[in-house]
Write an enzyme that holds these catalytic residues in place. Sequence first.
Site, PDB file in Angstrom:
ATOM      1  N   HIS A 198       0.846  -1.198   0.000  1.00 26.31           N
ATOM      2  CA  HIS A 198       0.000   0.000   0.000  1.00 26.31           C
ATOM      3  C   HIS A 198       0.873   1.237   0.000  1.00 26.31           C
ATOM      4  O   HIS A 198       1.933   1.249   0.615  1.00 26.31           O
ATOM      5  CB  HIS A 198      -0.922   0.026   1.230  1.00 26.31           C
ATOM      6  CG  HIS A 198      -2.055   0.995   1.102  1.00 26.31           C
ATOM      7  ND1 HIS A 198      -1.952   2.304   1.477  1.00 26.31           N
ATOM      8  CD2 HIS A 198      -3.307   0.827   0.602  1.00 26.31           C
ATOM      9  CE1 HIS A 198      -3.106   2.917   1.230  1.00 26.31           C
ATOM     10  NE2 HIS A 198      -3.945   2.049   0.703  1.00 26.31           N
ATOM     11  N   GLU A 233      -7.826  -4.677  -0.658  1.00 28.22           N
ATOM     12  CA  GLU A 233      -8.407  -5.315  -1.841  1.00 28.22           C
ATOM     13  C   GLU A 233      -8.466  -6.836  -1.722  1.00 28.22           C
ATOM     14  O   GLU A 233      -9.336  -7.475  -2.298  1.00 28.22           O
ATOM     15  CB  GLU A 233      -7.597  -4.942  -3.096  1.00 28.22           C
ATOM     16  CG  GLU A 233      -7.453  -3.460  -3.351  1.00 28.22           C
ATOM     17  CD  GLU A 233      -8.759  -2.757  -3.667  1.00 28.22           C
ATOM     18  OE1 GLU A 233      -9.819  -3.389  -3.590  1.00 28.22           O
ATOM     19  OE2 GLU A 233      -8.703  -1.561  -3.992  1.00 28.22           O
TER      20      GLU A 233
HETATM   21  N1  COA Z   1       4.010  -7.703  -4.824  1.00 27.90           N
HETATM   22  C1  COA Z   1       5.327  -7.762  -5.017  1.00 27.90           C
HETATM   23  N2  COA Z   1       6.161  -6.719  -4.844  1.00 27.90           N
HETATM   24  C2  COA Z   1       5.615  -5.582  -4.451  1.00 27.90           C
HETATM   25  C3  COA Z   1       4.240  -5.444  -4.224  1.00 27.90           C
HETATM   26  C4  COA Z   1       3.430  -6.562  -4.415  1.00 27.90           C
HETATM   27  N3  COA Z   1       2.115  -6.515  -4.218  1.00 27.90           N
HETATM   28  N4  COA Z   1       3.984  -4.171  -3.848  1.00 27.90           N
HETATM   29  C5  COA Z   1       5.148  -3.521  -3.841  1.00 27.90           C
HETATM   30  N5  COA Z   1       6.128  -4.369  -4.210  1.00 27.90           N
HETATM   31  C6  COA Z   1       7.554  -4.050  -4.316  1.00 27.90           C
HETATM   32  C7  COA Z   1       7.872  -3.354  -5.627  1.00 27.90           C
HETATM   33  O1  COA Z   1       8.151  -4.276  -6.647  1.00 27.90           O
HETATM   34  C8  COA Z   1       9.048  -2.528  -5.246  1.00 27.90           C
HETATM   35  O2  COA Z   1      10.181  -3.354  -5.220  1.00 27.90           O
HETATM   36  P1  COA Z   1      11.621  -2.781  -5.640  1.00 27.90           P
HETATM   37  O3  COA Z   1      11.886  -1.633  -4.708  1.00 27.90           O
HETATM   38  O4  COA Z   1      12.529  -3.938  -5.447  1.00 27.90           O
HETATM   39  O5  COA Z   1      11.464  -2.343  -7.065  1.00 27.90           O
HETATM   40  C9  COA Z   1       8.746  -2.109  -3.809  1.00 27.90           C
HETATM   41  O6  COA Z   1       7.884  -3.113  -3.292  1.00 27.90           O
HETATM   42  C10 COA Z   1       8.068  -0.759  -3.708  1.00 27.90           C
HETATM   43  O7  COA Z   1       7.046  -0.661  -4.692  1.00 27.90           O
HETATM   44  P2  COA Z   1       6.246   0.693  -4.968  1.00 27.90           P
HETATM   45  O8  COA Z   1       5.532   0.586  -6.269  1.00 27.90           O
HETATM   46  O9  COA Z   1       7.128   1.876  -4.748  1.00 27.90           O
HETATM   47  O10 COA Z   1       5.205   0.636  -3.803  1.00 27.90           O
HETATM   48  P3  COA Z   1       3.993   1.583  -3.626  1.00 27.90           P
HETATM   49  O11 COA Z   1       3.821   1.701  -2.166  1.00 27.90           O
HETATM   50  O12 COA Z   1       4.075   2.800  -4.410  1.00 27.90           O
HETATM   51  O13 COA Z   1       2.816   0.704  -4.288  1.00 27.90           O
HETATM   52  C11 COA Z   1       0.834  -0.512  -4.584  1.00 27.90           C
HETATM   53  C12 COA Z   1       1.611   0.449  -3.687  1.00 27.90           C
HETATM   54  C13 COA Z   1      -0.501  -0.835  -3.933  1.00 27.90           C
HETATM   55  C14 COA Z   1       0.588   0.136  -5.955  1.00 27.90           C
HETATM   56  C15 COA Z   1       1.659  -1.812  -4.766  1.00 27.90           C
HETATM   57  O14 COA Z   1       1.951  -2.353  -3.500  1.00 27.90           O
HETATM   58  C16 COA Z   1       0.984  -2.820  -5.662  1.00 27.90           C
HETATM   59  O15 COA Z   1       1.130  -2.744  -6.886  1.00 27.90           O
HETATM   60  N6  COA Z   1       0.257  -3.825  -5.071  1.00 27.90           N
HETATM   61  C17 COA Z   1      -0.428  -4.814  -5.861  1.00 27.90           C
HETATM   62  C18 COA Z   1      -1.733  -4.298  -6.422  1.00 27.90           C
HETATM   63  C19 COA Z   1      -2.779  -4.065  -5.333  1.00 27.90           C
HETATM   64  O16 COA Z   1      -2.943  -4.865  -4.418  1.00 27.90           O
HETATM   65  N7  COA Z   1      -3.501  -2.941  -5.443  1.00 27.90           N
HETATM   66  C20 COA Z   1      -4.511  -2.555  -4.489  1.00 27.90           C
HETATM   67  C21 COA Z   1      -4.055  -1.410  -3.653  1.00 27.90           C
HETATM   68  S1  COA Z   1      -5.153  -1.018  -2.339  1.00 27.90           S
END
Ligand code: COA
Length: 370
Positions: A260, A315
């Site tokens: 998140h 989610e």
């Molecule tokens: N599965 C695997 N790796 C994940 C992940 C997941 N669900 N969520 C984050 N990561 C990893 C990224 O690959 C990244 O790794 P790296 O630093 O080695 O490249 C790191 O964690 C940070 O990712 P980032 O995109 O900066 O995190 P964020 O906090 O901006 O992203 C989300 C938040 C929700 C977009 C992200 O966690 C995600 O895509 N989750 C899956 C989709 C989902 O569940 N969406 C509903 C949200 S309520």
Amino acid sequence: MNIPLKSIESSTGDTFSPGLEGVVAAQTVLSHVDGAAGRLVLRGYQLEQLSGWSFEAVLSLLWRDLAPENLDEAGIRKRLGAAREVAFERMVAALPALDGLSQVEALRLLLSRLPDVEKESHHVVAVASTSVFAAAIARRDRGLEPVRPDASLGHAADFLRMLHGAEQRADKVRALETYLVTVADHGLNASTFATRVIASTQAGLFSSVIGGLCALKGPLHGGAPGPVLDMLDAIGTEGDVRPWLAAALDRGERLMGFGHRIYRVRDPRADALKQAVASLRDNGGRIDFAEKVEVEALALLAERKPLRPLQTNVEFYTALVLEAVGFPRESFTNVFASGRMAGWTAHVLEQDKVGRLIRPQSRYVGPMPA
Ligand code: COA
């Protein structure tokens, strides 16, 4: 063409934050998202304290001192029931116009027929109408006629009844009610911000919340629970849990329902919904299986990303709750909108009281005339 996302130093000393991260764009009494502590507060109550509250009671809390008249839980239940009946009558003639639209596009169209002039009770009408429309749209997708509301029922019970055509078990109603309460409001998320911007122009409540719905429709906001079920289906048919998850991570994919942007510890909404599905284990083993996937996914993510706390997000359990109470995954965004309409309407009422046009600035990075 590249529009720079990184802040470029400005000669006037103004600041630019990509995605408005860290920018405080409103003051609100409605909700507070504390990402570091994993806490969601709604008007003085932590989310956990609201467990067992009806959706009507939460509406009463959110609308208090903002709506033209303060209604208690019973008063809101009565007004919502009556408003559902009116919404149904208005909707029927418009149903043929929904052909060819996705479910969320159909909801957008039906909401857009509500006139902004109905000022007194427009917040009640918006909440009542969204569930009536969402249930009818879901049925229409399956070739079924819409079901007339029963004004004597609670809002969650009637929502499920309108979806299925018959009253549903109390534990299913309770689970949907918990979902609606859990997603009712969540700080200045993208759809709430969009709603407030439109409200600040005095365009009217329906115009404002339709803007919120349009923002929610995007896959980066309200469109995620469907893919959680797709992932569970794929793991179920393609192999064992841990190897499947490991292979997905090896391919650089994200595990749906984890991580998140704001919550760096557990998402309190995931816990609330996890409890809500606990009583619905008769769903073909889906919930037991999902819990196994959750345990393996958290263990793998902790191994692979030791520096990044990645926890279950809202989610993951949203998908399980909505599937268990009988919504098809194509309806999930509309059900989300049915709950979030509580927050959107409250934010419109609050923004009306603020009475200040939201008008930020942009920084020009294009060429200057010769
Ligand atoms: N599965 C695997 N790796 C994940 C992940 C997941 N669900 N969520 C984050 N990561 C990893 C990224 O690959 C990244 O790794 P790296 O630093 O080695 O490249 C790191 O964690 C940070 O990712 P980032 O995109 O900066 O995190 P964020 O906090 O901006 O992203 C989300 C938040 C929700 C977009 C992200 O966690 C995600 O895509 N989750 C899956 C989709 C989902 O569940 N969406 C509903 C949200 S309520």
